[in-house]
Design a protein around this motif. Structure first.
Motif, short mmCIF file in Angstrom:
data_model
loop_
_atom_site.label_atom_id
_atom_site.label_comp_id
_atom_site.label_asym_id
_atom_site.label_seq_id
_atom_site.Cartn_x
_atom_site.Cartn_y
_atom_site.Cartn_z
N SER A 26 0.81 -1.24 0.00
CA SER A 26 0.00 0.00 0.00
C SER A 26 0.84 1.28 0.00
O SER A 26 0.35 2.34 -0.39
CB SER A 26 -0.93 0.00 1.22
N PHE A 30 -0.57 5.14 -1.55
CA PHE A 30 -1.17 6.22 -0.75
C PHE A 30 -0.21 7.36 -0.45
O PHE A 30 -0.64 8.42 -0.01
CB PHE A 30 -1.73 5.63 0.57
N ASN A 297 -7.57 5.98 17.34
CA ASN A 297 -7.72 7.26 16.63
C ASN A 297 -8.02 8.41 17.57
O ASN A 297 -8.29 9.52 17.11
CB ASN A 297 -8.82 7.13 15.58
N THR A 319 -8.03 12.56 13.19
CA THR A 319 -8.29 12.13 11.79
C THR A 319 -8.34 13.32 10.85
O THR A 319 -8.81 13.19 9.72
CB THR A 319 -9.65 11.38 11.71
N GLU A 321 -6.72 16.13 8.30
CA GLU A 321 -5.61 15.99 7.34
C GLU A 321 -4.36 16.70 7.83
O GLU A 321 -3.27 16.47 7.33
CB GLU A 321 -6.01 16.48 5.96
N TRP A 329 -4.98 9.63 3.69
CA TRP A 329 -6.05 8.63 3.82
C TRP A 329 -7.44 9.21 3.56
O TRP A 329 -7.67 9.85 2.53
CB TRP A 329 -5.95 7.95 5.19
N TRP A 330 -8.31 9.11 4.51
CA TRP A 330 -9.73 9.37 4.29
C TRP A 330 -10.17 10.69 4.91
O TRP A 330 -9.39 11.30 5.66
CB TRP A 330 -10.55 8.21 4.88
N PRO A 331 -11.40 11.11 4.65
CA PRO A 331 -11.90 12.35 5.28
C PRO A 331 -11.96 12.20 6.81
O PRO A 331 -11.95 11.08 7.33
CB PRO A 331 -13.31 12.50 4.69
N HIS A 334 -13.09 9.06 9.38
CA HIS A 334 -13.03 7.73 8.78
C HIS A 334 -11.74 7.08 9.26
O HIS A 334 -10.71 7.13 8.60
CB HIS A 334 -13.06 7.84 7.25
N LEU A 336 -8.47 5.06 11.11
CA LEU A 336 -7.42 4.16 10.65
C LEU A 336 -7.29 2.97 11.60
O LEU A 336 -7.91 2.93 12.67
CB LEU A 336 -6.08 4.90 10.59
N HIS A 340 -2.28 0.45 9.27
CA HIS A 340 -1.83 1.74 8.74
C HIS A 340 -0.53 2.19 9.41
O HIS A 340 0.27 2.90 8.81
CB HIS A 340 -2.91 2.80 8.93
#
Ligand code: SOE
Length: 390
Positions: A26, A30, A297, A319, A321, A329-331, A334, A336, A340
């Protein structure tokens, strides 16, 4: 323009081999990195099992002789995912052959091995050869963020470090004598396997070294059924097929840090009901943080400079950015997972190798943890405080 490529050879394909494979698969998907990795060779002992694992985990080739890999020009990195008894031999040979090395934790099974590995890493560094030890929990975003808060002075002078790592997978006395329960393979039990994680994390988060410890270690179940053919152990003469557990089931220690903080550490495989509960609480003069991996998280942060009427620990959902690694990763919200942290580990390793800098944690960082573990074992055996040599 195509990017430089890094040929990876991974030795070992059990739990760590599986999660490393996922991370190698991965990392370039990413993260935009200066090099691309190729999962070139999966190395192990059993041909049949190896080929099945290579097909499942996505490795181009298999090999049963790791030394032959050191001669190959298409192999740039040796990823050591074997039990601790083979770390030193493989890592030293790989570094001397000019291969970059990622070695799973703990660095080694003994202080002497960790010192030899660190000396080999220091010598190889002069030839541009990089090495890192796989303390993956440093790359939990919530913990990387906690380190930033502490480094920015948000906790002030650190007074207390409270760390635990609680599992319960061997509470059943009929759980077999697997390699993690044998000193000649694992080096130690809960202490080196999970105690190493919290010893590394505590020092990493507060950016300080443990200078002395006093410890208690215990083995609750001393005989277990043999783990079958793979155990390599023969049934005891005449009796049921059992073997001696030669490592600790639990290790507890108090610690002093060089900067004046004091710590309590608990690593156990007998915390019935706790599956992978690695947690820390750090108290400073200006605030505190608290973390539990089973809610990985989230970071709890108490700012003691606020009006007491509005103070108190608040839950930060890590979480955004702007939080470490999260932009890939995600918004927000969401969350991890465990895997990860290994992709983040490979990200930092690949970037360091490709840009010619030394990744952290280094083998020297791993050696510092080994010195703590060694002091804990000495203290537990001799019933006194033990200095951690530098
Ligand atoms: C122990 O069972 C173990 O697998 C450790 O060896 C790993 O380092 C940890 O991440 C999960 O638990």
């Amino acid at each position: 323009m195509s990017k430089p490529r890094l040929g990876i050879a991974m030795i070992g394909y059990a739990f760590m081999g599986r999660v490393h494979s996922q991370a190698w698969r991965s990392v370039n998907r990413f993260f935009d990195l200066p090099a691309e990795v190729d999962k070139t060779v999966l190395c192990g002992r059993s041909e049949v099992a190896l080929k099945e694992a290579a097909a499942t985990l996505g490795w181009a080739e298999t090999a049963t002789d790791w030394r032959a890999l050191l001669e190959r020009d298409d192999i740039d990195v040796i990823d050591i995912c074997t039990p601790g008894s083979s770390h030193a031999e493989i890592a030293v040979a790989a570094l001397e052959a000019g291969k970059h090395v990622l070695c799973e934790k703990p660095l080694a099974n003994t202080l002497a091995e960790a010192e030899a590995m660190t000396a080999a890493a220091d010598a190889a560094r002069g030839r541009g050869v990089r090495s890192m030890v796989g303390f993956n929990y440093r790359r939990v975003p919530a913990l990387a963020f906690a380190r930033q808060l502490i480094a920015d002075g948000r906790l002030g002078t650190i007074r207390h470090v409270r760390a635990h790592y609680l599992q319960d997978w061997i509470v059943d006395p009929d759980f077999p004598l697997v390699w993690r329960l044998r000193k000649e393979v694992a080096g130690s039990g809960a202490l080196g396997d999970i105690g190493a994680h919290i010893a590394d994390l505590a020092q990493y988060l507060v950016d300080d070294h443990i200078t002395e410890v006093t410890a208690l270690m215990e083995t609750f179940v001393r005989e277990r059924p043999l783990a079958g053919e793979s155990s390599g152990l023969s049934a005891s003469a005449g009796g049921a097929a059992t073997g001696e557990v030669t490592v600790d089931d639990a290790a507890l220690f108090l610690a002093r840090f060089g900067g004046g903080a004091i710590g309590t550490f608990e690593a156990t495989r007998f915390a019935t009901g706790r599956k992978n509960a690695m947690g820390l609480e750090i108290n400073g003069a200006r605030g505190s943080i608290a973390f539990d991996f089973e809610s990985m998280n989230e970071l709890w942060f108490h700012d003691h400079t606020l009006d007491p009427a509005e103070a108190g620990a608040r839950r930060i959902l890590v979480t955004e950015e702007t939080h470490p690694y999260l932009a890939a990763w995600w918004p927000p919200g969401h969350v991890l997972g465990y895997e990860h942290t290994f992709t983040h580990e490979m990200r930092d390793f690949v970037e360091a190798v490709a840009t010619g800098v030394d990744p952290r944690p280094s083998f020297a960082d791993g050696l510092q943890v080994q010195r703590v573990l060694d002091a804990v074992e000495t203290s537990a055996a001799e019933g006194r405080w033990q200095a951690v040599e530098r």
